[in-house]
Design a protein around this motif. Structure first.
Motif, mmCIF file in Angstrom:
data_model
loop_
_atom_site.group_PDB
_atom_site.id
_atom_site.type_symbol
_atom_site.label_atom_id
_atom_site.label_comp_id
_atom_site.label_asym_id
_atom_site.label_seq_id
_atom_site.Cartn_x
_atom_site.Cartn_y
_atom_site.Cartn_z
ATOM 1 N N VAL A 206 0.538 -0.913 -0.195
ATOM 2 C CA VAL A 206 -0.017 -0.078 -0.165
ATOM 3 C C VAL A 206 1.066 1.167 0.054
ATOM 4 N N ALA A 207 1.864 1.902 0.888
ATOM 5 C CA ALA A 207 2.842 2.532 0.863
ATOM 6 C C ALA A 207 3.218 2.956 -0.147
ATOM 7 N N GLU A 208 4.091 1.742 -0.889
ATOM 8 C CA GLU A 208 4.753 1.527 -2.255
ATOM 9 C C GLU A 208 3.710 2.200 -3.487
ATOM 10 N N VAL A 209 2.363 1.451 -3.755
ATOM 11 C CA VAL A 209 2.082 2.399 -4.859
ATOM 12 C C VAL A 209 1.514 3.323 -4.017
ATOM 13 N N THR B 91 -4.637 6.647 7.935
ATOM 14 C CA THR B 91 -5.424 5.574 8.925
ATOM 15 C C THR B 91 -4.544 3.916 9.214
ATOM 16 N N ASN B 92 -2.503 4.210 9.045
ATOM 17 C CA ASN B 92 -2.304 2.902 9.611
ATOM 18 C C ASN B 92 -2.072 1.901 8.558
ATOM 19 N N TYR B 93 -3.050 2.234 7.494
ATOM 20 C CA TYR B 93 -2.718 1.997 6.189
ATOM 21 C C TYR B 93 -3.930 0.714 6.035
ATOM 22 N N ALA B 94 -4.670 1.333 6.861
ATOM 23 C CA ALA B 94 -6.167 0.075 7.151
ATOM 24 C C ALA B 94 -6.695 0.007 5.896
ATOM 25 N N PRO B 95 -7.205 -0.296 5.689
ATOM 26 C CA PRO B 95 -8.136 -0.871 4.155
ATOM 27 C C PRO B 95 -9.440 -0.718 4.017
ATOM 28 N N LEU B 96 -9.569 0.344 3.082
ATOM 29 C CA LEU B 96 -10.926 0.699 2.964
ATOM 30 C C LEU B 96 -11.327 0.188 1.740
ATOM 31 N N TRP B 97 -10.949 -0.812 1.443
ATOM 32 C CA TRP B 97 -11.739 -1.582 0.198
ATOM 33 C C TRP B 97 -11.410 -3.246 0.095
ATOM 34 N N THR B 98 -10.564 -3.368 0.714
ATOM 35 C CA THR B 98 -10.178 -4.889 -0.004
ATOM 36 C C THR B 98 -10.214 -5.760 2.022
ATOM 37 N N GLY B 99 -11.359 -5.428 2.680
ATOM 38 C CA GLY B 99 -11.360 -5.755 3.325
ATOM 39 C C GLY B 99 -12.167 -6.598 3.982
ATOM 40 N N GLU B 100 -12.514 -6.988 4.903
ATOM 41 C CA GLU B 100 -13.822 -8.553 5.025
ATOM 42 C C GLU B 100 -15.017 -7.679 5.248
ATOM 43 N N GLY B 101 -16.111 -7.523 4.446
ATOM 44 C CA GLY B 101 -17.481 -7.734 5.529
ATOM 45 C C GLY B 101 -18.416 -7.078 4.623
ATOM 46 N N PRO B 102 -19.316 -7.130 4.758
ATOM 47 C CA PRO B 102 -20.175 -6.197 3.653
ATOM 48 C C PRO B 102 -20.337 -4.793 3.253
ATOM 49 N N GLU B 103 -19.779 -3.073 4.354
ATOM 50 C CA GLU B 103 -19.409 -2.333 3.831
ATOM 51 C C GLU B 103 -18.244 -2.630 2.812
ATOM 52 N N GLY C 61 -2.666 -5.348 -1.322
ATOM 53 C CA GLY C 61 -2.616 -4.684 -1.363
ATOM 54 C C GLY C 61 -2.308 -3.394 -2.352
ATOM 55 N N MET C 62 -1.866 -3.743 -3.434
ATOM 56 C CA MET C 62 -1.812 -3.366 -4.662
ATOM 57 C C MET C 62 -3.452 -2.933 -5.617
ATOM 58 N N VAL C 63 -4.187 -4.119 -5.324
ATOM 59 C CA VAL C 63 -5.929 -3.585 -6.299
ATOM 60 C C VAL C 63 -5.859 -2.272 -4.700
ATOM 61 N N GLU C 64 -6.141 -2.601 -3.403
ATOM 62 C CA GLU C 64 -6.476 -1.645 -2.774
ATOM 63 C C GLU C 64 -6.171 -0.045 -2.334
#
Length: 537
Positions: free
Chosen positions: A41-44, A58-70, A114-117
């Protein structure tokens, strides 16, 4: 090609369901996976300062690629929005939605994840900027477009997505003024019209007038019927019904409403539906450039319409004809927004230096007594003696004097000017040249905006701060002295340029591209990938 695909939210969700990525990752220790993810994530993200700043916060927390309906909802909302960009007149090729889908489907490792994120965040910010403030930089299209585009901060956009319902949030990014919504509806209507063949044959005549008959008259009638400006009939004669249809068309296109299909009217009638659609798409881009609060009360000058309006709570409360700058060199009126602060009654005209050196200096060099209506002063305000001055010693670069016209009936600014101080030295004003307001195309000034009814305009502005606006203004006028009247509340002024606008019924009206600016914008949009439906690949 993906550019041809239309995705519903349901279809996008089904496709993105392949991203149950974390369940398919290798059995690597959790800490190592997190570290690899964050490093990717940091690199891209480093390729975009705003996206990088968001992930650091956000300490590199996922916005798109986590698990769950959100997370699924965010991915689905973005893909659905990207599939719908052409509705807004934006090019689908600009966002590579197919490439994003491929990246999501091909992800196999934590690093891939991470790259998809970041790819999704970059696509979102790119889309959010475009849909909210346009894809072009106005000043690069034409030097006269001085519009400051309201670009939103990428960090704020990403935070907004993280804390709001994604579909609603993405929908909120486009301009929400009624004009934008109605232009979008008209864009869809014109696309359907073009797909159905447009308005049919053009009028095979340069001009037609009441009393004539024949095939050209039939073509004129048929085209007006197809456009919706008159009821269906089969007469071959230029009768009263056709004359009224011409007047209706002329009213909708800012033409003199005489009921005669003269050369200018026929030329406008023969413009194709394709070209009208281009004007609508350009107007959508222009509306994105002005995605700003315009003011509960504001002044709107549409240069192509040759009008100046006062708008209160979305309703036109005053309107007058205007004259704009000539279509040559630096005389074209610029486009920008500012705030009107005051008016000056019985103004002096302080001649702009460009006019002094280009127009009056050659006259003075030929005859020191030329332009006697103007007072020439030195840098200390002392009057220059024309009889003893040799003006031939000066050039356009070193002419040291100012020129001023005193207040009076012949003053170039008339009896009042309306000031919104700006670096372009543009303002609204009266004029002694009243005959120009009767003309159809009114581009005659040096850049400032002349008003046909300046006194009534002044009364309308002053009505917000006094019970006797006419009395206040007339008292200043009768004094004969240069008098400043402050506006207690400054009024936003927007000098715009729209060749396509929507009337109260939601139907598009069109104006001539006086300065050729919209043609330049369309060319730039084409280079960015925008195309009409009939020529899209």
């Amino acid at each position: 090609m993906f550019a041809k695909m239309r995705w519903t939210t349901t279809q996008a969700c089904a496709a993105i369901a392949l991203m149950a990525l974390t369940s398919g990752l290798p059995a690597t220790p959790a800490k190592a996976q997190v570290t690899a993810y964050k490093q990717a994530v940091a690199e891209v993200a480093s390729q975009d300062d705003e996206v990088a700043a968001f992930y650091r916060q956000t300490n590199y927390a996922p916005l798109w690629t986590g698990e769950g309906p959100e997370f699924t909802a965010r991915r689905a909302a973005l893909m659905a929005a990207l599939a719908d960009v052409t509705v807004h007149g934006l090019p689908a090729s600009r966002y590579d939605a197919a490439g994003l889908m491929a990246k999501m489907q091909a992800a196999r490792t934590t690093r891939d994840l991470g790259m998809v994120e970041v790819a999704l965040s970059l696509a979102f910010v790119h889309y959010a900027h475009d849909i909210s403030s346009g894809i072009l930089t106005p000043g690069k299209i034409d030097a006269g477009i001085l519009r400051e585009v309201p670009r939103r901060d990428g960090v704020d956009l990403l935070k907004g997505l993280a804390t709001n319902a994604p579909t609603a949030y993405l929908a909120s990014l486009a301009p929400h003024n009624p004009e934008y919504r109605e232009l979008m509806k008209e864009k869809i209507r014109y696309e359907r019209l073009i797909a159905a063949g447009g308005w049919g044959p053009t009028v095979p005549a340069k001009a037609l007038k009441p009393g004539e008959s024949g095939e050209a008259v039939v073509a004129l009638r048929n085209r007006l019927i197809a456009m919706g400006y008159m009821e269906r009939s089969v007469s071959r004669d230029y009768d009263a019904a056709l004359e009224e249809g011409i007047r209706t068309f002329q009213h909708a296109h800012g033409l003199n409403e005489d009921g005669v299909a003269g050369p200018g009217t026929v030329e406008e009638i023969n413009i194709s539906a394709d070209d009208r659609l281009k004007s609508i798409i350009v107007a959508l881009e222009r509306e994105r450039w002005m995605n700003i609060p315009r003011g509960k009360r504001h002044i709107l000058v549409n240069q192509t319409d040759f009008t100046a309006k006062i708008i209160d709570d979305g309703r036109v409360t005053f309107q007058t004809r205007s004259v704009i700058g000539m279509n040559q060199g630096d005389r074209r009126s610029p486009e920008f927004s500012d705030e009107m602060e005051h008016m000056i009654v019985n103004p002096s005209w302080h001649v702009p230096r460009s006019i002094i050196v280009k127009e009056y200096l050659p006259q003075l060099q030929a005859n020191p007594n030329a332009a006697r209506h103007l007072i020439i002063t030195d840098s200390r305000g002392r009057r220059v003696d024309r009889e003893t001055m040799d003006f031939t010693q000066f050039s356009t670069r070193n002419f040291p004097f100012d020129m001023r016209q005193a207040p009076g009936d012949a003053n170039a600014l008339g009896k009042v000017k309306f000031m919104f101080p700006n670096s372009n030295n543009i303002y609204l004003h009266d004029t002694p040249a009243k005959n120009l307001f009767a003309r159809e195309v009114r581009a005659y000034s040096h850049g400032c905006i002349r008003l046909a009814d300046p006194f009534d305009f002044a009364y309308a502005l002053l009505s917000a701060q006094t019970d006797d606006p006419q009395g206040v203004f007339q008292a200043a006028l009768r004094s004969g002295r240069e008098t400043k009247i402050d506006l207690v509340e400054h009024v936003p002024v927007h000098l715009i340029y729209r060749t396509a606008q929507v009337d109260a019924r939601g139907k598009a009206e069109f104006r001539r591209d006086v300065y050729g600016r919209d043609g330049k914008i369309w060319d730039a949009l084409q280079r960015a990938g925008v195309a009409l439906p009939s020529v899209q690949g």
